[in-house]
Design an enzyme around this catalytic site. Structure first.
Site, PDB file in Angstrom:
ATOM      1  N   HIS A 199      19.245 -12.256  57.684  1.00  0.00           N
ATOM      2  CA  HIS A 199      19.391 -13.567  57.044  1.00  0.00           C
ATOM      3  C   HIS A 199      18.631 -13.565  55.716  1.00  0.00           C
ATOM      4  O   HIS A 199      17.846 -12.657  55.425  1.00  0.00           O
ATOM      5  CB  HIS A 199      18.855 -14.655  57.984  1.00  0.00           C
ATOM      6  CG  HIS A 199      19.655 -15.931  57.906  1.00  0.00           C
ATOM      7  ND1 HIS A 199      20.209 -16.381  56.739  1.00  0.00           N
ATOM      8  CD2 HIS A 199      19.987 -16.846  58.856  1.00  0.00           C
ATOM      9  CE1 HIS A 199      20.852 -17.520  56.968  1.00  0.00           C
ATOM     10  NE2 HIS A 199      20.749 -17.820  58.249  1.00  0.00           N
ATOM     11  N   ALA A 200      18.874 -14.596  54.907  1.00  0.00           N
ATOM     12  CA  ALA A 200      18.158 -14.722  53.637  1.00  0.00           C
ATOM     13  C   ALA A 200      16.654 -14.831  53.912  1.00  0.00           C
ATOM     14  O   ALA A 200      16.232 -15.450  54.896  1.00  0.00           O
ATOM     15  CB  ALA A 200      18.652 -15.955  52.893  1.00  0.00           C
TER      16      ALA A 200
ATOM     17  N   GLY B  99      27.255 -14.401  50.043  1.00  0.00           N
ATOM     18  CA  GLY B  99      26.172 -14.483  49.063  1.00  0.00           C
ATOM     19  C   GLY B  99      26.693 -14.310  47.651  1.00  0.00           C
ATOM     20  O   GLY B  99      27.859 -14.604  47.369  1.00  0.00           O
ATOM     21  N   SER B 100      25.815 -13.829  46.796  1.00  0.00           N
ATOM     22  CA  SER B 100      26.144 -13.739  45.368  1.00  0.00           C
ATOM     23  C   SER B 100      27.017 -12.518  45.079  1.00  0.00           C
ATOM     24  O   SER B 100      27.117 -11.599  45.884  1.00  0.00           O
ATOM     25  CB  SER B 100      24.848 -13.637  44.577  1.00  0.00           C
ATOM     26  OG  SER B 100      24.173 -12.452  44.982  1.00  0.00           O
TER      27      SER B 100
ATOM     28  N   GLU C  71      32.216 -12.900  51.192  1.00  0.00           N
ATOM     29  CA  GLU C  71      32.377 -14.322  50.822  1.00  0.00           C
ATOM     30  C   GLU C  71      31.377 -14.582  49.709  1.00  0.00           C
ATOM     31  O   GLU C  71      30.180 -14.712  49.978  1.00  0.00           O
ATOM     32  CB  GLU C  71      32.047 -15.226  52.023  1.00  0.00           C
ATOM     33  CG  GLU C  71      32.954 -15.067  53.217  1.00  0.00           C
ATOM     34  CD  GLU C  71      34.319 -15.702  53.009  1.00  0.00           C
ATOM     35  OE1 GLU C  71      34.570 -16.274  51.927  1.00  0.00           O
ATOM     36  OE2 GLU C  71      35.123 -15.606  53.937  1.00  0.00           O
ATOM     37  N   LEU C  72      31.857 -14.627  48.468  1.00  0.00           N
ATOM     38  CA  LEU C  72      30.917 -14.668  47.338  1.00  0.00           C
ATOM     39  C   LEU C  72      30.938 -16.018  46.638  1.00  0.00           C
ATOM     40  O   LEU C  72      31.346 -17.023  47.216  1.00  0.00           O
ATOM     41  CB  LEU C  72      31.221 -13.506  46.397  1.00  0.00           C
ATOM     42  CG  LEU C  72      31.296 -12.133  47.100  1.00  0.00           C
ATOM     43  CD1 LEU C  72      31.623 -11.031  46.119  1.00  0.00           C
ATOM     44  CD2 LEU C  72      30.021 -11.819  47.857  1.00  0.00           C
TER      45      LEU C  72
ATOM     46  N   CYS D  21      29.007 -22.903  47.835  1.00  0.00           N
ATOM     47  CA  CYS D  21      29.980 -22.040  47.143  1.00  0.00           C
ATOM     48  C   CYS D  21      31.244 -22.816  46.827  1.00  0.00           C
ATOM     49  O   CYS D  21      31.874 -22.599  45.800  1.00  0.00           O
ATOM     50  CB  CYS D  21      30.297 -20.826  47.998  1.00  0.00           C
ATOM     51  SG  CYS D  21      30.843 -21.254  49.652  1.00  0.00           S
TER      52      CYS D  21
ATOM     53  N   GLU E  43      28.602 -19.685  37.610  1.00  0.00           N
ATOM     54  CA  GLU E  43      28.433 -20.618  38.716  1.00  0.00           C
ATOM     55  C   GLU E  43      27.053 -21.275  38.554  1.00  0.00           C
ATOM     56  O   GLU E  43      26.062 -20.570  38.404  1.00  0.00           O
ATOM     57  CB  GLU E  43      28.473 -19.836  40.047  1.00  0.00           C
ATOM     58  CG  GLU E  43      28.232 -20.702  41.259  1.00  0.00           C
ATOM     59  CD  GLU E  43      28.193 -19.899  42.566  1.00  0.00           C
ATOM     60  OE1 GLU E  43      27.700 -18.751  42.564  1.00  0.00           O
ATOM     61  OE2 GLU E  43      28.626 -20.448  43.581  1.00  0.00           O
TER      62      GLU E  43
HETATM   63  P1  NAP Z   1      22.105 -13.758  47.521  1.00  0.00           P
HETATM   64  O1  NAP Z   1      20.901 -13.649  46.716  1.00  0.00           O
HETATM   65  O2  NAP Z   1      23.227 -12.833  47.274  1.00  0.00           O
HETATM   66  O3  NAP Z   1      21.625 -13.647  49.050  1.00  0.00           O
HETATM   67  C1  NAP Z   1      22.527 -13.649  50.126  1.00  0.00           C
HETATM   68  C2  NAP Z   1      22.075 -12.620  51.147  1.00  0.00           C
HETATM   69  O4  NAP Z   1      22.216 -11.313  50.585  1.00  0.00           O
HETATM   70  C3  NAP Z   1      20.599 -12.741  51.523  1.00  0.00           C
HETATM   71  O5  NAP Z   1      20.439 -12.398  52.875  1.00  0.00           O
HETATM   72  C4  NAP Z   1      19.941 -11.713  50.608  1.00  0.00           C
HETATM   73  O6  NAP Z   1      18.719 -11.245  51.111  1.00  0.00           O
HETATM   74  C5  NAP Z   1      20.979 -10.620  50.639  1.00  0.00           C
HETATM   75  N1  NAP Z   1      20.940  -9.710  49.504  1.00  0.00           N
HETATM   76  C6  NAP Z   1      20.648  -9.989  48.220  1.00  0.00           C
HETATM   77  N2  NAP Z   1      20.768  -8.873  47.467  1.00  0.00           N
HETATM   78  C7  NAP Z   1      21.158  -7.886  48.297  1.00  0.00           C
HETATM   79  C8  NAP Z   1      21.437  -6.508  48.121  1.00  0.00           C
HETATM   80  N3  NAP Z   1      21.368  -5.925  46.925  1.00  0.00           N
HETATM   81  N4  NAP Z   1      21.780  -5.764  49.194  1.00  0.00           N
HETATM   82  C9  NAP Z   1      21.861  -6.337  50.407  1.00  0.00           C
HETATM   83  N5  NAP Z   1      21.604  -7.649  50.643  1.00  0.00           N
HETATM   84  C10 NAP Z   1      21.266  -8.411  49.600  1.00  0.00           C
HETATM   85  O7  NAP Z   1      22.770 -15.188  47.455  1.00  0.00           O
HETATM   86  P2  NAP Z   1      22.025 -16.560  47.469  1.00  0.00           P
HETATM   87  O8  NAP Z   1      21.520 -16.845  46.117  1.00  0.00           O
HETATM   88  O9  NAP Z   1      21.076 -16.630  48.590  1.00  0.00           O
HETATM   89  O10 NAP Z   1      23.268 -17.520  47.813  1.00  0.00           O
HETATM   90  C11 NAP Z   1      23.990 -18.141  46.855  1.00  0.00           C
HETATM   91  C12 NAP Z   1      25.289 -17.420  46.557  1.00  0.00           C
HETATM   92  O11 NAP Z   1      26.063 -17.299  47.751  1.00  0.00           O
HETATM   93  C13 NAP Z   1      26.138 -18.229  45.621  1.00  0.00           C
HETATM   94  O12 NAP Z   1      26.758 -17.385  44.683  1.00  0.00           O
HETATM   95  C14 NAP Z   1      27.161 -18.868  46.536  1.00  0.00           C
HETATM   96  O13 NAP Z   1      28.326 -19.282  45.895  1.00  0.00           O
HETATM   97  C15 NAP Z   1      27.382 -17.788  47.518  1.00  0.00           C
HETATM   98  N6  NAP Z   1      27.969 -18.313  48.750  1.00  0.00           N
HETATM   99  C16 NAP Z   1      29.254 -18.005  49.049  1.00  0.00           C
HETATM  100  C17 NAP Z   1      29.857 -18.533  50.189  1.00  0.00           C
HETATM  101  C18 NAP Z   1      31.283 -18.239  50.557  1.00  0.00           C
HETATM  102  O14 NAP Z   1      31.662 -18.517  51.673  1.00  0.00           O
HETATM  103  N7  NAP Z   1      32.087 -17.677  49.676  1.00  0.00           N
HETATM  104  C19 NAP Z   1      29.120 -19.391  51.004  1.00  0.00           C
HETATM  105  C20 NAP Z   1      27.802 -19.690  50.660  1.00  0.00           C
HETATM  106  C21 NAP Z   1      27.243 -19.136  49.527  1.00  0.00           C
HETATM  107  P3  NAP Z   1      17.311 -11.814  50.542  1.00  0.00           P
HETATM  108  O15 NAP Z   1      17.314 -13.272  50.763  1.00  0.00           O
HETATM  109  O16 NAP Z   1      16.316 -11.095  51.385  1.00  0.00           O
HETATM  110  O17 NAP Z   1      17.258 -11.439  49.086  1.00  0.00           O
END
Ligand code: NAP
Length: 462
Positions: free
Chosen positions: A155-156, A205-206, A227-228, A261, A358
């Protein structure tokens, strides 16, 4: 590395956890792999019962779990409780329909019998975000467990208590080790994806995290669902019911304090109704009540982390510097807490962040257009393609939006939202693969073709 739970409303450190060591990760991975050996042969009805039990546990502790969500990531409490209740609905949906969605499918061919079987793959790794810390996990976990897979959750890092609470729910409803949480940072994910016992992955995530997980899953030739992010358009045409469209626009932009998102992010309004739309929209955004998310009267809480607050503030300032007009908001509220005022920008030039990026906070970007052609062109001029909400009572226009918008989902006269019965996902940089509905439960399974030929019988058997 320590993983910290920090109250985004006050900045107060609530709890700290040590990241799992390599040995601890190995123990959990071995347990997951061991659990799969017996879980894969359990019946659909047994899995349905465990999912029903999960739903009951969620419902009976929805307030307590909702408070945990609000404490760790700042979602207004009513929405947190609703999120937990929605998790119960996805458990019940797959408990009720999972067997039918995965039962053998007979296909008429030249064989004496041919059919498709859907089999579990094994251990699935889920990398999940903090913004809907329960829903994102359950919408993946309910179908995957119903299909007979087992799950590991990374998880985050800002919601470790939610991550452990989810593990606890599953520990009390499913057989041991079928669902486990790994308290790890992002760096540990590559090694997990390289491990032969992990059979597939799903990430919400991102874009950056998506690229990294896809790359590492690719090296291991593992399937991944992504799902980004999104920058969903919300298009309003002159035949729309303007009052309802404005009310929904405010809700669609500020759901989860703007950190969704599928929040509407780009408001594309036909010139002839733009002034009227803007005047109600701006006053509605101004009137929103922001404050302590534990207080049920508040509609907007803090942003989840100081980093998000800083990013939103920078994107708005850079947009204004590039020439955008600020119609309301644009202020970081003095601490404690990560509060950002609901904001509306208009006249946004192409080189402004608000045009192409975004913005993950309560910031609306408004664009005026002269025709439906221009509206569709602008909506599609984005690297993202998650959802789109269009407002019109003209059937020809509705058809054009459905046919021509480049997105994973189009909602007509309604706000984009997920529903357990309908597939959810995006195109372009919003990712690939689908969650929910029939598509979601069939993403992470082996679709096995079975062909029973009608070749000559063995003479000796006669
Ligand atoms: P994020 O930084 O990408 O984090 C999401 C998850 O990915 C966290 O568990 C994070 O861990 C992990 N993570 C980050 N970098 C990684 C890497 N290089 N390798 C493996 N895991 C990694 O995203 P966020 O800022 O928390 O969430 C916001 C983003 O999610 C937005 O862009 C939003 O639009 C998108 N989102 C999309 C959906 C959808 O269904 N399409 C739904 C919700 C959110 P850590 O926390 O430990 O860094």
């Amino acid at each position: 590395m320590t993983i910290a739970s920090i109250n985004p409303s006050t900045g107060e450190l609530i709890k700290e956890f040590d990241e799992l060591s390599a040995d601890q990760i190995e123990t959990k991975l071995a347990a997951a792999s061991g659990a799969f050996a017996s879980f894969r042969t359990t019946s659909f009805s047994a899995r349905a019962n465990w999912l029903e039990r999960t739903a009951e546990l969620l419902e009976s502790s929805s307030r307590q779990l909702g408070e945990l969500i609000t404490l760790e990531m700042g979602k207004p409490i009513k929405a947190s409780i609703a999120e937990v209740m929605k998790c119960a609905t996805v458990c019940r949906y797959y408990a009720e329909h999972g067997e039918r969605l995965l039962e053998d499918e007979e296909v008429v061919t030249s064989a004496s019998r041919s059919f498709i079987r859907y089999e579990p793959l094994g251990v699935v790794l889920a990398v999940m975000p903090w913004n809907f810390p329960f829903w994102q996990v359950f919408r993946f976990a309910a179908p995957t467990l119903m299909a007979g897979n087992v799950a590991l959750l990374k998880h985050a890092s800002n919601v470790p208590q939610c991550a452990l609470a989810i593990e606890d729910v599953f520990r009390n409803s499913f057989p041991s080790d079928v669902f486990q949480t790994l308290l790890i940072g992002p760096r540990a994910v590559a090694n997990l994806l390289a491990d032969r016992r992990i059979k597939a992955a799903t990430l919400t995530g991102s874009e950056a995290a998506g690229r990294s997980v896809a790359e590492n899953a690719g090296k291991g030739l593992k399937k991944v669902v992504l799902e980004l992010g999104g920058s969903d358009p919300f298009i309003v045409m002159p035949t729309a019911n303007l009052e309802v469209a404005v009310d929904t626009a405010i809700k669609a932009r500020t759901v989860n304090s703007g950190q969704s998102c599928i929040a509407a992010k780009r408001f594309i309004i036909l010139e002839e109704i733009a002034d009227e739309f803007l005047s109600s929209f701006v006053s509605g955004m101004r009137a929103l009540r922001m404050g302590d998310p534990m207080d049920e009267a508040n509609q907007i809480g803090p942003l989840a982390t100081p980093q998000i607050l800083e990013d939103v503030d920078r994107q708005v300032r850079d947009s204004v510097e590039a020439g955008a007009k600020m119609l309301t908001g644009g202020r970081v509220i003095a601490g404690p807490g990560n509060y950002y005022e609901p904001t509306v920008l208009s006249d946004i030039p192409r080189d402004a962040p608000a045009w192409s990026e975004e913005i993950f906070g309560p910031v609306a970007s408004v664009f005026r257009v002269k025709s439906i052609d221009e509206a569709i062109e602008l909506a599609n001029a984005s690297d993202f393609g998650l959802g789109a909400s269009v407002w019109t009572n003209d059937e020809t226009e509705q058809r054009r939006f459905i046919d021509e918008l480049e997105s994973g989902q189009v909602f007509v006269n309604a706000m984009v939202a997920s529903d357990p019965r309908m597939p959810f996902g995006g195109v372009k940089n919003s990712g690939y693969g689908r969650e929910l509905g029939v598509a979601g439960i069939r993403e992470l399974v082996n679709t096995k073709t079975v062909w029973i030929g009608n070749g000559p019988k063995n003479d000796r058997s006669e």
